[in-house]
Write a protein that holds these residues in place. Sequence first.
Motif, PDB file in Angstrom:
ATOM      1  N   MET A 223      29.148  33.788  63.490  1.00  0.00           N
ATOM      2  CA  MET A 223      27.853  33.718  63.481  1.00  0.00           C
ATOM      3  C   MET A 223      27.632  33.854  61.607  1.00  0.00           C
ATOM      4  N   PHE A 224      28.232  33.730  60.552  1.00  0.00           N
ATOM      5  CA  PHE A 224      27.567  34.672  59.233  1.00  0.00           C
ATOM      6  C   PHE A 224      28.224  32.455  58.621  1.00  0.00           C
ATOM      7  N   TYR A 232      22.060  27.531  55.581  1.00  0.00           N
ATOM      8  CA  TYR A 232      21.345  28.845  55.037  1.00  0.00           C
ATOM      9  C   TYR A 232      21.622  29.496  54.090  1.00  0.00           C
ATOM     10  N   THR A 233      20.888  30.236  53.294  1.00  0.00           N
ATOM     11  CA  THR A 233      21.342  31.495  52.473  1.00  0.00           C
ATOM     12  C   THR A 233      22.369  32.320  52.871  1.00  0.00           C
ATOM     13  N   MET A 234      23.083  33.140  52.047  1.00  0.00           N
ATOM     14  CA  MET A 234      23.400  34.569  52.706  1.00  0.00           C
ATOM     15  C   MET A 234      22.458  35.320  52.657  1.00  0.00           C
ATOM     16  N   LEU A 235      21.482  35.604  52.501  1.00  0.00           N
ATOM     17  CA  LEU A 235      20.627  36.576  52.898  1.00  0.00           C
ATOM     18  C   LEU A 235      20.441  36.151  54.569  1.00  0.00           C
ATOM     19  N   SER A 237      21.709  33.671  56.709  1.00  0.00           N
ATOM     20  CA  SER A 237      22.860  33.931  57.277  1.00  0.00           C
ATOM     21  C   SER A 237      23.438  35.444  57.392  1.00  0.00           C
ATOM     22  N   VAL A 238      23.299  36.648  56.809  1.00  0.00           N
ATOM     23  CA  VAL A 238      23.918  38.016  57.326  1.00  0.00           C
ATOM     24  C   VAL A 238      22.771  38.660  57.893  1.00  0.00           C
ATOM     25  N   GLN A 239      21.360  37.755  57.906  1.00  0.00           N
ATOM     26  CA  GLN A 239      20.740  38.230  58.642  1.00  0.00           C
ATOM     27  C   GLN A 239      20.832  38.132  60.212  1.00  0.00           C
TER      28      GLN A 239
END
Length: 273
Positions: A223-224, A232-235, A237-239
């Motif tokens: 998913m990341f 998407y941003t890293m944040l 993507s993590v969420q």
Amino acid sequence: MRPVKKIALLHDMCGVGKAALTNMMPILSVMGVEACPIPTMLLSTHTGGYDSPAVVQIPGAYIRSCADHYKEQNITFDAIFVGYLGHVDMIDAVIYFIKRFPDTKVILDPIMGDHGRFYSNFDESYAFAMRRLLPYADIILPNLTECYLLTGQEYQITGNHRHVLTLCRDLKKLGASDMIITSVPKDDCKKGIVLYEDDAFLYLGNGEMLGEYHGTGDAFDGMFVAKLVLGYTMLESVQASHAFVCECIRESERYEYPEREGLLIEKTLRKLV
């Protein structure tokens, strides 16, 4: 212009027990991203709970030949994901593959251990060799144990995030860039996530106590990477990855079946459509 993003997945393939490519590929496909599997190892099952699986180690020459063939055919990728390699000899082949696509974003999950120790088939020599990959990765996705193994430090479970920040800085000295660290505890949260991007440190906790399943990390990675290449941003993507994995675990806990069969992603994938 291609209508979908394309990702090269250098990872192992398990026949039974959802893990590695078996988890990442369907997630990427549902997210509208083309997954291009380049197996680093073939296993009849994953290595947790199935005794000794049948194993075929893919030679490094195959990885190099794949890279050469793709270049000859003008095939490009939007990202390269590097996961389970299985043996030290694969490191040079992976570096060769990455160098053939110098402008491509590289995401590395240095899979080698958990719960404070190496997996049974790895040791310090593998961690030492894995360090050579760090300068080639734009983002690394280790768990807390793997951070200690990569830096050569003695593992300790700590909620002191100043110490985790020091680990991040030590990994930077070894050539790492941005990183997502999983399984980081704090207070009542045993499975939090650290986002270290552009030298900024952010902790994302989860007050919900959930079970552990094989293949959870691969579902997170899938998913990341999908979110990241979609812009998407890293944040963000993590969420999204964290939310998806938690939903998969909740779905898995509704049923009684052997844990070794892995995270039950099939019923959760439908919710992404």
